[in-house]
Write an enzyme that holds these catalytic residues in place. Structure first.
Site, PDB file in Angstrom:
ATOM      1  N   GLU A 116       0.809  -1.218   0.000  1.00  0.00           N
ATOM      2  CA  GLU A 116       0.000   0.000   0.000  1.00  0.00           C
ATOM      3  C   GLU A 116       0.846   1.274   0.000  1.00  0.00           C
ATOM      4  O   GLU A 116       0.299   2.378   0.050  1.00  0.00           O
ATOM      5  CB  GLU A 116      -0.954  -0.012   1.189  1.00  0.00           C
ATOM      6  CG  GLU A 116      -2.006  -1.106   1.070  1.00  0.00           C
ATOM      7  CD  GLU A 116      -2.821  -1.304   2.342  1.00  0.00           C
ATOM      8  OE1 GLU A 116      -3.927  -1.840   2.235  1.00  0.00           O
ATOM      9  OE2 GLU A 116      -2.338  -0.924   3.426  1.00  0.00           O
ATOM     10  N   LYS A 170       5.864  -1.794   1.869  1.00  0.00           N
ATOM     11  CA  LYS A 170       5.220  -1.968   3.172  1.00  0.00           C
ATOM     12  C   LYS A 170       5.147  -3.436   3.565  1.00  0.00           C
ATOM     13  O   LYS A 170       5.347  -3.800   4.724  1.00  0.00           O
ATOM     14  CB  LYS A 170       3.810  -1.368   3.122  1.00  0.00           C
ATOM     15  CG  LYS A 170       3.032  -1.451   4.422  1.00  0.00           C
ATOM     16  CD  LYS A 170       1.635  -0.846   4.252  1.00  0.00           C
ATOM     17  CE  LYS A 170       0.840  -0.926   5.548  1.00  0.00           C
ATOM     18  NZ  LYS A 170      -0.545  -0.433   5.390  1.00  0.00           N
ATOM     19  N   GLN A 171       4.840  -4.296   2.610  1.00  0.00           N
ATOM     20  CA  GLN A 171       4.697  -5.724   2.878  1.00  0.00           C
ATOM     21  C   GLN A 171       4.865  -6.492   1.578  1.00  0.00           C
ATOM     22  O   GLN A 171       4.907  -5.897   0.499  1.00  0.00           O
ATOM     23  CB  GLN A 171       3.334  -6.045   3.472  1.00  0.00           C
ATOM     24  CG  GLN A 171       2.176  -5.837   2.504  1.00  0.00           C
ATOM     25  CD  GLN A 171       0.827  -6.056   3.150  1.00  0.00           C
ATOM     26  OE1 GLN A 171       0.277  -5.165   3.773  1.00  0.00           O
ATOM     27  NE2 GLN A 171       0.283  -7.239   2.998  1.00  0.00           N
TER      28      GLN A 171
END
Length: 751
Positions: free
Chosen positions: A482, A587-588
């Site tokens: 995101e 972010k991930q």
């Protein structure tokens, strides 16, 4: 990282009370039973900073979305969990002076969450106006009687002179949500008397249901009842007792909580509440507690993970499992797993894609298959809402929501609502995951085939054909990372879209003629889907031999995370959103999320090149990130990195890694410890219906063991310095693979 609790295998305990950590303590000592839950806020009023919160499963409110620019298709409301009527409230006076730990002098403080028994206790000695009294609080929400909350408070006079203790206990509807658009209450009191409150959520303009809740209290005590006070919003009962030196007084408060989700009308709700109150009033405290503890013992017996030689790792694992079980255990197919569970209000408390991508793999391994099937049915039952979401975007088929209570999208950030459409693929993957793990095709060939078909119709309409490239593409999306919005051809999204279409065509060949007729997929549709499969664009860089996260990613200023000054981390608390979006920082897992999902479909070289490239840019500022990277690192034999990432995911909240646990626990990421250990350290996979393992033992551990449910069996796995040990606990003999070699389990096996 901030550690405020002591390290112990079964307990989350502190002997220090720091007002600045009050919200952290409340989050970490939350309780729940799947039906309701609460943060670990004090029973009595506390005039310092606190976030009191009690939440009821499936009870929510549509708070109007407030933006200065409205776009067609934008969600009309932000669904949020409602802070329930406060039924645990108990205030105390010592010789007429009110207890308030924000102001009083006290010592011997102890706050303890017993994870084995799911009981929260608190004790301290308070000195007030020449008196000295020891208080002990005990609280649990019963898993034996889901509607029951129990509190037991004792107070011992340690003063030289007699002391009068007054308890003012009640049910208070004067509560608010901290995240409300307006500072309004969400409850209207409909009926109130000496021992109960019936309240209903306020009317709304969006056609969503109003919920009614009923709370009825019952007390067990030798104290004298001296007063009853009923106001518009609260009911209070006052008890008093005089204690001689060293004498102890005790009061138990039992509250039955019911909602309109289980009762059709107010009359039946009140009757149900009265009947349950009578039922629990006939039992002793010890009987109620024992019934509760016995069920938790059964849960731990089946799913406990034991780690020897590393108490921090052990505590983290059990804390994660405790948080999951407190939130959801599959008892109600109408419910799902909110990212904060019963521990806070952030994110609205609704359903995310986290359930399918992270919770389903764990529940498949630790509970009976019906639990996971309920999670799949939850989505199927919300198909009507998914049709609405797709239509709002001018598209065919079904778009399952990013955030929901009822199937209708209710998130208030446009880049997530409009763009994070990979969730459709994650939901499809969960059905596939359930099918391959359990061997049960009854869902995928019936309800699941409907879900697959409608998702495929969405993908077929959402892609566009690039004449210049002679390929299908998907523009304007946000992937799991995101920290990048409105990108073109996110590899994760494109891959899942292609895979979903491919798997749907496979399913359609296996459904019954009756189901095929209901689905009504034309030959032209199938041909179009196959064309998309054949010509879907998947960004790839030949020189680096990596799948490119999206068009343009490699044009960024590709400096590794190690180049960021440590005082600028976490980025989301130091950088502007614009700066984050322009950066290469992840972010991930995004590319790696899909590679984890389909881990055996990629070559070792592909996994290595992609992991090595993306790992250097990943900041793990999503709670969901570390577990995926841990599994991928273990698969690549990066054992030290895998263990470090396990420690991060297992202790994410206990050590407040991302400095955001004050808002509540990260429930869906509590799957991370189990995922990292079982799929990472133990190397668990399912190949063509065969359970397989490739275990290793972390250097700092003496051993680890876990039990795993698989196709009507329970398998126990132990890994220690002597080797790998496998035991069939229940079920028919089972052939597994260990390090590529077949092993038949019908008794204790060692390899």
């Amino acid at each position: 990282m901030k550690r405020i609790f002591e390290v112990a295998p079964w307990h989350v305990t502190t002997h220090e009370f720091k007002p600045e950590d009050k919200r952290l303590q409340e989050s970490m000592t939350s309780l729940g039973n799947g039906y309701m839950g609460m943060r670990g806020f004090f029973d009595e009023d506390y005039s310092g900073d606190s976030l009191p919160g009690i939440y009821l499963g499936g009870v929510w409110f549509p708070d109007k979305t407030r933006v200065g620019w409205w776009k067609n298709g934008y969600p009309k409301y932000f669904g949020k969990v409602v802070n329930a009527v406060n039924f645990v409230k108990m205030n105390f006076e010592i010789n007429g002076n009110k207890l308030d730990l924000a102001k009083d002098t006290f010592s011997d403080f102890c706050l303890d969450l017993n994870m084995k028994d799911a009981v929260l206790t608190r004790s301290f000695v308070v000195e007030k106006d020449g008196t000295k009294v020891k208080f002990n609080f005990e609280r649990f929400v019963s898993v034996a009687q889901k509607e029951l909350s129990v509190q037991k408070v004792s107070f011992q006079n340690l003063s030289k002179d007699p002391v009068k203790i007054t308890v003012v206990s009640g049910i208070d509807a004067d509560v608010r949500n901290e995240d409300a658009n307006y500072d309004e209450r969400f409850w209207d009191v409909k009926q109130i008397n000496n021992d109960s409150v019936i309240a209903q959520t306020k009317p709304n303009d969006f056609g969503t249901p109003q919920f009614t809740s009923g709370m009825q209290s019952n007390y067990v005590t030798s104290m004298e009842e001296t007063n009853q006070n009923v106001s518009d919003l609260a009911t209070e009962t006052t008890f008093e007792t005089d204690l001689k030196t060293n004498e102890t007084g005790i009061i138990e408060k039992r509250v039955i909580v019911v909602t309109s989700r289980d009762y059709n009308d107010p009359t039946s709700l009140v009757a149900g509440m009265n009947g349950l109150t009578k039922k629990v009033s006939e039992k002793s405290y010890d009987e109620l507690l024992t019934a509760h503890k016995n069920i938790w013992a059964e849960r731990w017996q089946q799913s406990d993970v034991k780690i020897e030689g590393d108490t921090e790792a052990q505590q983290g694992m059990r804390f994660n499992l405790f948080g999951l079980f407190s939130t959801y255990y599959g008892d109600d197919s109408r419910l799902n797993i909110g990212p904060k569970g019963f521990t806070g209000e952030k994110y609205g408390g609704a359903t995310y894609w986290d359930t399918e991508a992270f919770a389903v793999p764990v529940y498949l391994g630790i509970t009976k298959p019906e639990v996971t099937r309920n999670l799949l049915m939850y989505r199927y039952n919300q198909l009507d809402g998914a049709y609405v979401n797709a239509k709002e975007q001018g598209l065919k088929g079904a778009l399952f929501p990013m955030v929901t209570f009822n199937g209708i999208e209710c998130h208030n950030e446009w880049e997530i609502t409009f763009e994070e459409i990979h969730r459709n693929g994650d939901i499809a993957f969960a059905i596939y995951n359930y099918t391959r793990y359990t061997g049960d095709k009854s869902y995928v060939l019936n309800e699941g085939s409907k879900v697959f078909t409608e998702i495929s119709r969405f993908w077929a309409d959402r892609v566009h054909f690039s004449q210049r490239n002679d390929q299908y593409m998907i523009h304007g999306v946000t992937g799991p990372d995101e920290y990048e919005n409105n990108v073109d051809n996110n590899w994760n999204t494109n891959y899942l879209a292609r895979w979903t279409l491919e798997y749907t065509l496979k399913v359609l060949k296996e459904v019954s003629p009756e189901q095929a007729e209901k689905l009504n997929v034309s030959e032209d549709e199938k041909a179009h889907w196959q064309d998309i499969i054949d010509r879907m664009y998947l960004p790839y860089d030949k020189d680096l031999d990596i799948f490119v996260q999206h068009d343009g990613f490699l044009d960024k200023d590709l400096k590794p995370v190690s180049a960021i000054p440590k005082d600028q981390l976490p980025l989301n608390q130091h950088w502007s959103w614009d700066k984050i979006l322009r950066s290469p920082y992840i972010k991930q897992g995004d590319v790696l999320q899909v590679m984890y999902d389909f881990i055996d479909k990629f070559t070792p070289e592909q996994k290595k090149h992609n992991f090595d490239f993306y790992d250097q840019f990943t900041v793990h500022e999503s709670s969901l990130s570390a577990a995926i990277y841990s599994v991928m690192a273990a698969d690549l034999h990066y054992e030290d990195k895998a263990v470090a990432l396990y420690e991060r995911t297992a202790r994410l909240d206990l050590d407040n890694y991302n400095n955001d646990t004050v808002d509540g626990l990260h429930i869906t990421s509590m799957t991370g410890g189990w995922i990292a250990m079982v799929q990472g350290f133990a190397g668990m996979r399912v190949h063509d219906g065969v359970l397989s393992y490739r275990p290793f033992l972390p250097k700092k551990w003496d051993s680890y063991s876990f039990r795993q449910v698989f196709r009507n069996r329970i398998v126990e796995v132990t890994v220690d310095d002597k080797g790998n040990h496998f035991k069939l606990i229940s079920g028919e003999p089972l052939e597994i693979q260990v390090n590529g070699k077949p092993v038949t389990l019908d008794s204790l096996q060692t390899s």
